[in-house]
Design an enzyme around this catalytic site. Structure first.
Site, PDB file in Angstrom:
ATOM      1  N   ASP A  18     -38.853  -3.363   3.667  1.00 16.19           N
ATOM      2  CA  ASP A  18     -39.895  -2.871   4.582  1.00 16.19           C
ATOM      3  C   ASP A  18     -41.001  -3.908   4.801  1.00 16.19           C
ATOM      4  O   ASP A  18     -41.728  -3.828   5.792  1.00 16.19           O
ATOM      5  CB  ASP A  18     -40.529  -1.582   4.034  1.00 16.19           C
ATOM      6  CG  ASP A  18     -39.496  -0.496   3.776  1.00 16.19           C
ATOM      7  OD1 ASP A  18     -38.424  -0.534   4.401  1.00 16.19           O
ATOM      8  OD2 ASP A  18     -39.762   0.384   2.936  1.00 16.19           O
ATOM      9  N   GLN A  53     -28.840  -2.149   6.390  1.00 15.63           N
ATOM     10  CA  GLN A  53     -30.007  -3.051   6.375  1.00 15.63           C
ATOM     11  C   GLN A  53     -30.384  -3.451   4.947  1.00 15.63           C
ATOM     12  O   GLN A  53     -31.099  -4.413   4.732  1.00 15.63           O
ATOM     13  CB  GLN A  53     -31.204  -2.372   7.057  1.00 15.63           C
ATOM     14  CG  GLN A  53     -30.982  -2.188   8.546  1.00 15.63           C
ATOM     15  CD  GLN A  53     -31.871  -1.104   9.145  1.00 15.63           C
ATOM     16  OE1 GLN A  53     -32.904  -1.405   9.725  1.00 15.63           O
ATOM     17  NE2 GLN A  53     -31.467   0.147   9.008  1.00 15.63           N
TER      18      GLN A  53
HETATM   19  O1  F6P Z   1     -38.056   1.541   1.314  1.00 13.75           O
HETATM   20  C1  F6P Z   1     -36.770   1.111   1.635  1.00 13.75           C
HETATM   21  C2  F6P Z   1     -36.051   2.109   2.496  1.00 13.75           C
HETATM   22  O2  F6P Z   1     -34.779   1.573   2.823  1.00 13.75           O
HETATM   23  C3  F6P Z   1     -36.797   2.533   3.760  1.00 13.75           C
HETATM   24  O3  F6P Z   1     -36.774   1.566   4.774  1.00 13.75           O
HETATM   25  C4  F6P Z   1     -36.085   3.827   4.096  1.00 13.75           C
HETATM   26  O4  F6P Z   1     -36.918   4.701   4.809  1.00 13.75           O
HETATM   27  C5  F6P Z   1     -35.798   4.398   2.735  1.00 13.75           C
HETATM   28  O5  F6P Z   1     -35.847   3.313   1.815  1.00 13.75           O
HETATM   29  C6  F6P Z   1     -34.465   5.084   2.636  1.00 13.75           C
HETATM   30  O6  F6P Z   1     -34.383   5.659   1.373  1.00 13.75           O
HETATM   31  P1  F6P Z   1     -33.059   6.362   0.824  1.00 13.75           P
HETATM   32  O7  F6P Z   1     -32.143   5.281   0.345  1.00 13.75           O
HETATM   33  O8  F6P Z   1     -33.553   7.198  -0.284  1.00 13.75           O
HETATM   34  O9  F6P Z   1     -32.446   7.109   1.940  1.00 13.75           O
END
Ligand code: F6P
Length: 359
Positions: free
Chosen positions: A141, A268
């Site tokens: 991020d 990503q």
């Molecule tokens: O903070 C990293 C991140 O990939 C964010 O960009 C995204 O909103 C979130 O984590 C997704 O989290 P999870 O893997 O819990 O779905």
């Protein structure tokens, strides 16, 4: 001879294995012992803590470029920094962490984490009173203050760029548009950087207000009848709910712009670590080891104008914009957003990319 621990917490990203590899290498050269804590705080809370003792061969160099964490970041839904704080169980959780750290008898702990983990580590710093706590910033991020780069960001930009590059070809074949939703929480760095790399027609980020009618006009007057519009997952549209890409897509459809949505999601966070991220990981690992040599504690390694240095965790938490997490009472998390003087905010509109109402 020192004994150090290394732990990866929060969401994974590419570059974690390079940091682990470089820390282990530098530590072994110093004659130190390195234990990897498995599954982050999840493994540290167990009795005895779940660990992996490193030697030169535990994490082979050819695997150091792979995404994910060799040590794992913890089970989804397990008790970790954030879930413990959310559920009011932080005191009991800290007790377990402290017990785990005592059992391991570490001289220092290298914590590789994002905003949440670092802010919570500082808020609960008593837990680390018997050792040196040195943190390394990681997140796709790029929302962490006091460092110009976080590990994993460059690879995420590359992954998102590659994803959009592929869509651009099929978009051209069918004379249509793709609305791609980027990760990044409430920070637009990932969308902005990948958008400029791709040559997106528009980039919508949470930091800048946008106008749907202007966006529609911009797309209709674009030099092509196809392309990519990148929207950050953190944007909102008054009176609308649901996924941001879906909201924008519906508006474009209503205006007669043929489009599809696409969600790169956790790709990503994947992908072989780019050279830039590996270099950053190597530099921050070296900086962390020097911090331990120098007896520093409660610090974070940082990249500042191409130099590596340590900053106090207290300064890190006080910097940026402090945000109160509604799910975690009493915690102020430090967030960095796309700054108004970010050069890409000038470059993008100069090159015909709509980024919202900047004037
Ligand atoms: O903070 C990293 C991140 O990939 C964010 O960009 C995204 O909103 C979130 O984590 C997704 O989290 P999870 O893997 O819990 O779905």
């Amino acid at each position: 001879m020192k004994k150090i621990g290394i732990m990866t917490t929060g969401g994974d990203c590419s570059g974690l294995n390079t940091v682990i590899h470089r820390v282990v290498r530098g530590a072994i050269l110093r004659g130190w012992t390195v234990v990897g804590i498995l599954d982050g705080t999840d493994g540290l809370c167990e009795n005895p803590p779940r660990i992996l003792e490193f030697d030169e061969h535990t994490l082979p160099i050819e695997n150091a470029r792979l995404a994910g964490s060799f040590l794992h970041n913890g089970h989804a839904g397990a008790l970790n920094f954030e879930t413990a704080a959310e559920n009011g169980r932080i005191a009991a959780f800290n007790k377990k962490l402290y017990r785990g750290l005592r059992a391991l008898d570490l001289d220092a702990l290298i914590l590789i984490g994002g905003n949440g983990s670092l802010s919570l580590a500082w808020a609960n710093r008593e837990t680390y009173r018997d050792l040196q706590l040195v943190c390394i910033p990681k997140t796709i991020d790029m929302d962490m203050p006091m460092t110009d780069r976080t590990i994993g960001f460059d690879t995420a930009v590359q992954q998102l760029t590659g994803f959009c590059d592929q869509l651009m070809l099929t978009a051209r074949s069918h004379h249509r548009w793709f609305v791609v939703q980027a990760m990044g929480r409430d920070c637009g760095q990932l969308a902005l950087n990948a958008g400029v790399a791709v040559g997106a027609t528009a980039i919508l980020i949470p930091e800048i207000k946008f106008d749907i009618d202007t966006l529609v006009r911009h797309i209709k007057h674009a030099p092509t009848d196809y392309g990519v519009i990148i929207v950050s997952e953190g944007i909102s549209l008054r009176g609308h709910s649901g996924k941001p890409a879906d909201m924008i897509s519906r508006k474009l459809t209503a205006a007669g712009i043929v489009n599809r949505t696409a969600f790169p999601e956790h790709t990503q966070r994947a992908g072989d670590t780019t050279a830039a991220d590996r270099i950053l990981a190597s530099r921050l690992a070296d900086c962390a080891l020097h911090a331990i040599d120098n007896g520093e504690t409660y610090v974070m390694t940082a990249l500042d104008c191409n130099g590596c240095k340590t900053v106090a965790l207290s300064d890190f938490v006080a910097a940026g914009e402090t945000v109160r997490d509604p799910k975690i009472p009493d915690l102020l998390t430090s967030n960095a957003y796309v700054s108004p003087d970010d050069p890409l905010l000038d470059v993008a509109p100069h090159l015909g990319i709509y980024i919202g109402e900047t004037k």
